[in-house]
Scaffold this motif. Structure first.
Motif, PDB file in Angstrom:
ATOM      1  N   VAL A  13      -8.199  16.302  -0.204  1.00  0.00           N
ATOM      2  CA  VAL A  13      -6.996  15.498   0.054  1.00  0.00           C
ATOM      3  C   VAL A  13      -5.747  16.267  -0.391  1.00  0.00           C
ATOM      4  CG1 VAL A  13      -5.797  13.332  -0.381  1.00  0.00           C
ATOM      5  CG2 VAL A  13      -8.270  13.368  -0.360  1.00  0.00           C
ATOM      6  N   GLY A  14      -5.847  16.885  -1.565  1.00  0.00           N
ATOM      7  CA  GLY A  14      -4.739  17.721  -2.021  1.00  0.00           C
ATOM      8  C   GLY A  14      -3.608  16.984  -2.720  1.00  0.00           C
ATOM      9  N   VAL A  15      -3.672  15.659  -2.787  1.00  0.00           N
ATOM     10  CA  VAL A  15      -2.668  14.891  -3.553  1.00  0.00           C
ATOM     11  C   VAL A  15      -3.436  13.844  -4.359  1.00  0.00           C
ATOM     12  CG1 VAL A  15      -0.735  15.165  -1.928  1.00  0.00           C
ATOM     13  CG2 VAL A  15      -2.332  13.261  -1.627  1.00  0.00           C
ATOM     14  N   PRO A  16      -2.836  13.331  -5.438  1.00  0.00           N
ATOM     15  CA  PRO A  16      -3.537  12.295  -6.206  1.00  0.00           C
ATOM     16  C   PRO A  16      -3.825  11.062  -5.343  1.00  0.00           C
ATOM     17  CG  PRO A  16      -1.694  13.172  -7.461  1.00  0.00           C
ATOM     18  CD  PRO A  16      -1.568  13.722  -6.075  1.00  0.00           C
ATOM     19  N   THR A  17      -5.023  10.520  -5.494  1.00  0.00           N
ATOM     20  CA  THR A  17      -5.389   9.294  -4.753  1.00  0.00           C
ATOM     21  C   THR A  17      -5.525   8.133  -5.735  1.00  0.00           C
ATOM     22  OG1 THR A  17      -7.722   9.904  -4.856  1.00  0.00           O
ATOM     23  CG2 THR A  17      -6.508  10.595  -2.880  1.00  0.00           C
ATOM     24  N   GLY A  18      -6.398   7.177  -5.405  1.00  0.00           N
ATOM     25  CA  GLY A  18      -6.535   5.899  -6.081  1.00  0.00           C
ATOM     26  C   GLY A  18      -6.075   5.789  -7.536  1.00  0.00           C
ATOM     27  N   GLU A  38     -13.577   1.648  -6.151  1.00  0.00           N
ATOM     28  CA  GLU A  38     -14.727   2.162  -5.395  1.00  0.00           C
ATOM     29  C   GLU A  38     -14.250   2.625  -4.010  1.00  0.00           C
ATOM     30  OE1 GLU A  38     -18.911   0.547  -6.512  1.00  0.00           O
ATOM     31  OE2 GLU A  38     -18.569  -0.171  -4.478  1.00  0.00           O
ATOM     32  N   SER A  39     -13.186   1.996  -3.522  1.00  0.00           N
ATOM     33  CA  SER A  39     -12.689   2.366  -2.190  1.00  0.00           C
ATOM     34  C   SER A  39     -11.820   3.618  -2.223  1.00  0.00           C
ATOM     35  CB  SER A  39     -11.855   1.212  -1.602  1.00  0.00           C
ATOM     36  OG  SER A  39     -12.638   0.061  -1.452  1.00  0.00           O
ATOM     37  N   LEU A  40     -10.995   3.751  -3.251  1.00  0.00           N
ATOM     38  CA  LEU A  40      -9.974   4.814  -3.241  1.00  0.00           C
ATOM     39  C   LEU A  40     -10.273   5.959  -4.211  1.00  0.00           C
ATOM     40  CD1 LEU A  40      -6.838   2.463  -3.076  1.00  0.00           C
ATOM     41  CD2 LEU A  40      -7.911   3.708  -1.192  1.00  0.00           C
ATOM     42  N   GLY A  41     -11.412   5.886  -4.882  1.00  0.00           N
ATOM     43  CA  GLY A  41     -11.788   6.969  -5.802  1.00  0.00           C
ATOM     44  C   GLY A  41     -12.397   8.119  -5.016  1.00  0.00           C
ATOM     45  N   GLN A  51      -3.682   2.347   1.806  1.00  0.00           N
ATOM     46  CA  GLN A  51      -3.656   3.582   1.008  1.00  0.00           C
ATOM     47  C   GLN A  51      -4.656   4.603   1.572  1.00  0.00           C
ATOM     48  OE1 GLN A  51      -3.333   2.840  -3.439  1.00  0.00           O
ATOM     49  NE2 GLN A  51      -3.563   0.746  -2.734  1.00  0.00           N
ATOM     50  N   SER A  52      -5.833   4.098   1.960  1.00  0.00           N
ATOM     51  CA  SER A  52      -6.862   5.028   2.466  1.00  0.00           C
ATOM     52  C   SER A  52      -6.399   5.707   3.750  1.00  0.00           C
ATOM     53  CB  SER A  52      -8.190   4.302   2.683  1.00  0.00           C
ATOM     54  OG  SER A  52      -8.157   3.526   3.866  1.00  0.00           O
ATOM     55  N   VAL A  53      -5.686   4.972   4.586  1.00  0.00           N
ATOM     56  CA  VAL A  53      -5.215   5.569   5.849  1.00  0.00           C
ATOM     57  C   VAL A  53      -4.174   6.651   5.553  1.00  0.00           C
ATOM     58  CG1 VAL A  53      -3.959   5.122   8.006  1.00  0.00           C
ATOM     59  CG2 VAL A  53      -5.727   3.519   7.231  1.00  0.00           C
ATOM     60  N   ILE A  54      -3.301   6.379   4.601  1.00  0.00           N
ATOM     61  CA  ILE A  54      -2.259   7.379   4.292  1.00  0.00           C
ATOM     62  C   ILE A  54      -2.913   8.660   3.757  1.00  0.00           C
ATOM     63  CG2 ILE A  54      -0.175   7.876   2.935  1.00  0.00           C
ATOM     64  CD1 ILE A  54       0.046   5.626   5.154  1.00  0.00           C
ATOM     65  N   TRP A  55      -3.916   8.504   2.902  1.00  0.00           N
ATOM     66  CA  TRP A  55      -4.553   9.693   2.337  1.00  0.00           C
ATOM     67  C   TRP A  55      -5.604  10.291   3.279  1.00  0.00           C
ATOM     68  CZ3 TRP A  55      -4.558   6.179  -2.432  1.00  0.00           C
ATOM     69  CH2 TRP A  55      -3.396   6.416  -3.200  1.00  0.00           C
ATOM     70  N   GLY A  56      -5.956   9.532   4.323  1.00  0.00           N
ATOM     71  CA  GLY A  56      -6.965  10.019   5.275  1.00  0.00           C
ATOM     72  C   GLY A  56      -8.369  10.006   4.693  1.00  0.00           C
ATOM     73  N   ILE A  57      -8.625   9.083   3.744  1.00  0.00           N
ATOM     74  CA  ILE A  57      -9.951   9.044   3.091  1.00  0.00           C
ATOM     75  C   ILE A  57     -10.756   7.838   3.594  1.00  0.00           C
ATOM     76  CG2 ILE A  57      -9.151  10.249   1.023  1.00  0.00           C
ATOM     77  CD1 ILE A  57      -8.871   7.591  -0.386  1.00  0.00           C
ATOM     78  N   GLY A 105       0.829  -1.206   0.000  1.00  0.00           N
ATOM     79  CA  GLY A 105       0.000   0.000   0.000  1.00  0.00           C
ATOM     80  C   GLY A 105       0.860   1.251   0.000  1.00  0.00           C
ATOM     81  N   LEU A 106       1.921   1.243   0.802  1.00  0.00           N
ATOM     82  CA  LEU A 106       2.805   2.413   0.883  1.00  0.00           C
ATOM     83  C   LEU A 106       3.537   2.628  -0.440  1.00  0.00           C
ATOM     84  CD1 LEU A 106       4.089   1.715   4.496  1.00  0.00           C
ATOM     85  CD2 LEU A 106       2.942   3.839   3.767  1.00  0.00           C
TER      86      LEU A 106
END
Ligand code: F6P
Length: 564
Positions: A383-388, A370-373, A509-515, A333-334
């Motif tokens: 979030v301010g940075v690219p996610t999923g 569906e989880s990280l979009g 990944q969701s924890v790192i992005w806080g989503i 994930g990291l």
């Protein structure tokens, strides 16, 4: 039980800043250089996670990057959020729910209470009913209305109520030994249901209506059509369906439901005694090992389904207990965050070198996208940075002859996961001299990750006598990162392990992005819009979508629609 959204923004953590700085000098470093510098790299970056042997060494990250990524995880509270999720905290804050899919595979001898509820007992009660039902089906104790044994089980569901069980039933084809053929119908396009119905015998088929909410348009429409078809076909064969009692008797033998919505199941006409429940703390895309796996269990049998659960639990335990620097889902994930946010990758490929795993990339698309979009954090801020990243893929070796060229010599960084098995189900020996097909397949598997990582230099091409003008065309840059996942065989247990691995990679990944990895408000709004537009599309209301393009398209559609 609750855990507050992380007030910490990933971009303001010290490891994030250090990664930014380090990246400046790292960019341009090759995997050849990293392998030369790090003598124990392969050993350090190979992890056994339950049934999975995972080699992370071909990732484009040196020891310093890996160290900073682990620190990033810690700075974002990854161990604490992991523990909170697994303990049943309300991590899905926008729907006020826990995400307790790990409880679905808790061993029978373990207690697990959340807020005074014995969750383990509930899970095992439903599993027990599923096992009894599947044993009855498989042994011929459960009969259709005309006394025939059930040979075809048709799952009607969509999204998480389809992709997981369909993928797993396909993957575990060699375990489908009791003569029960699983079918999966999901699409609202009538072609999907029609194709299944064409293959069905009304006297020996059973429909499993799978819907967490029991309100999903596609599933209810297909289920109603299947019910109508069954009554009509049986009537043709002399089974009366004139009275509601007669219809009820047919439905009882040929329809069961999997849902959290007892009321809607009853209203559809399915006896609640034939309903298998689950709970709102199981997200649709995390539900393959809940009662949503009923069709899978019917096909492979309760014993192998238990092995499937054991494989999921193996990897849960690895994720729960392994230190972060040796924790496969955490590191994978990291690394995804590293590629997405620091090295500008947009997508992530998954290549199963197994024809039976061909649906795995499709299944992963829902799980991950569906989880990280998401673009806002749990507290509602951007979030301010690219996610999923976009997840995609296809089985090897087919993919090699389709899109691999872009990986080998294109201009994008596309990290990939290669999934392979040491042993096939059934050897086929071929030319030359008794070569086994599986060895050929795996030679391709190993060759691809090697070439992607290390490429081919101009000097190597020259030494091989390549004409100078062809050298730029044949040169391969390498440095295309990959993770290799090997298991002994594609078994229920290793498949369970793979699913849990990706569930946890997604969570990390969701924890790192806080989503929030567990809601899907975009999809929900899409459903509402469909209901709003249906009258205009059907022609029972004026076209008034509100925007010129949609209005014009619906009008065009209406003009060209042949009624009747
Ligand atoms: O695709 C959106 C979604 O809400 C998924 O999350 C879910 O898996 C799917 O619809 C089906 O929902 P249900 O099981 O309630 O029919």
């Amino acid at each position: 039980m609750s855990i507050p959204p992380n007030p910490q923004r990933v971009t303001s953590t010290a490891p994030w800043q250090e990664l930014q700085d380090y990246k400046e000098s790292f960019v341009g470093t090759t995997l050849r250089e990293i392998f030369n510098q790090e003598a124990t790299r392969v050993e350090d970056m190979t992890i056994q996670a339950g049934p999975l042997h995972i080699d992370l060494s071909k990732n484009l990250a040196d020891a310093r990057v890996m160290e900073l990524l682990v620190q990033l995880g810690e700075a974002m509270g990854l161990p604490e959020y992991r523990d909170a999720m697994m303990a049943g905290a309300t991590v899905n804050t926008t729907e006020n729910r826990a995400a307790l899919h790990t409880a679905l595979r808790i061993p029978v001898d373990q207690n697990f209470e959340v807020d005074g509820v014995d969750v383990a007992a509930d899970v095992h009660e439903v599993l027990g009913r599923m096992r009894d039902f599947c044993r009855d089906l498989r042994s011929g104790r459960w009969l259709g209305i005309t006394g025939r044994t059930i040979k075809q089980v048709v799952n009607i569901g969509i999204g998480g109520s389809d992709l997981g069980p369909s993928m797993a039933a396909t993957a575990l084809r060699p375990y489908r030994t009791a003569g029960i053929e699983p079918y999966f119908v999901s699409n609202l396009d009538p072609a999907d249901l029609s194709a299944a119905l064409d293959a069905l015998d009304p006297e020996s088929c059973l429909f499993v209506i799978s819907s967490k909410t029991f309100s999903t348009q596609e599933t209810l429409v297909n289920a109603r059509a299947a019910k109508q078809w069954l009554l009509t076909e049986l009537e043709r064969r002399g089974v009366p369906a004139d009275t509601s009692a007669q219809r009820q008797a047919i439905i009882e033998k040929h329809f069961v439901a999997v849902s959290t919505n007892r009321e809607a199941v009853t209203e559809f006409g399915i006896d609640p005694a034939n309903m298998f429940g689950f709970w709102d703390w199981v997200g649709g895309r995390y539900s393959v090992d809940s009662a949503i796996g009923l069709t899978l269990m019917a096909a492979i049998g309760p014993q192998d389904f238990d092995q499937f659960l054991a494989g999921l639990h193996d990897v849960d335990e690895h994720f729960r207990t392994a230190p972060m620097h040796a924790n496969a889902p955490a590191l994978m994930g990291l690394l995804s965050v590293w590629y997405r946010d620091f090295l500008d990758s947009q997508s992530h490929a998954v290549m199963p070198y197994s024809e039976d795993l061909r649906e795995f990339p499709d299944y992963l698309q829902q799980l991950t996208m569906e989880s990280l979009g998401k673009s806002v954090r749990l507290d509602g801020s951007k979030v301010g940075v690219p996610t999923g990243p976009v997840y995609w893929g296809a089985p090897g070796t087919n993919g090699q002859h389709a899109f691999f060229q872009l990986l080998h010599q294109g201009t994008q960084l596309i990290p990939s996961d290669f999934i392979g098995f040491c042993n096939p189900h059934g050897e086929v020996t071929t030319q030359p001299e008794g070569t086994k097909m599986h060895d050929m397949l795996m030679a391709n598997f190993f060759a691809q990750t090697r070439v992607l990582a290390f490429g081919r230099t101009a000097d190597e091409l020259r030494a091989a006598g390549t004409p100078e003008e062809l050298i730029p065309h044949k040169e391969m840059p390498g440095n295309q990162p990959s993770t290799t996942i090997l298991a002994d065989m594609l078994t229920p247990r290793s498949l369970g392990g793979l699913i849990a691995l990706y569930e946890h990679i997604t969570f990390v990944q969701s924890v790192i992005w806080g989503i929030n990895a567990f809601d899907q408000w975009g999809v929900e709004f899409g459903k509402l819009q469909t209901s709003d537009l249906l009258p205009a599309v059907r022609g029972t209301a004026d076209v008034a979508a509100g925007d010129g393009s949609t209005d014009a398209l619906i009008s065009f559609y209406r003009q060209h629609r042949n009624e009747g």
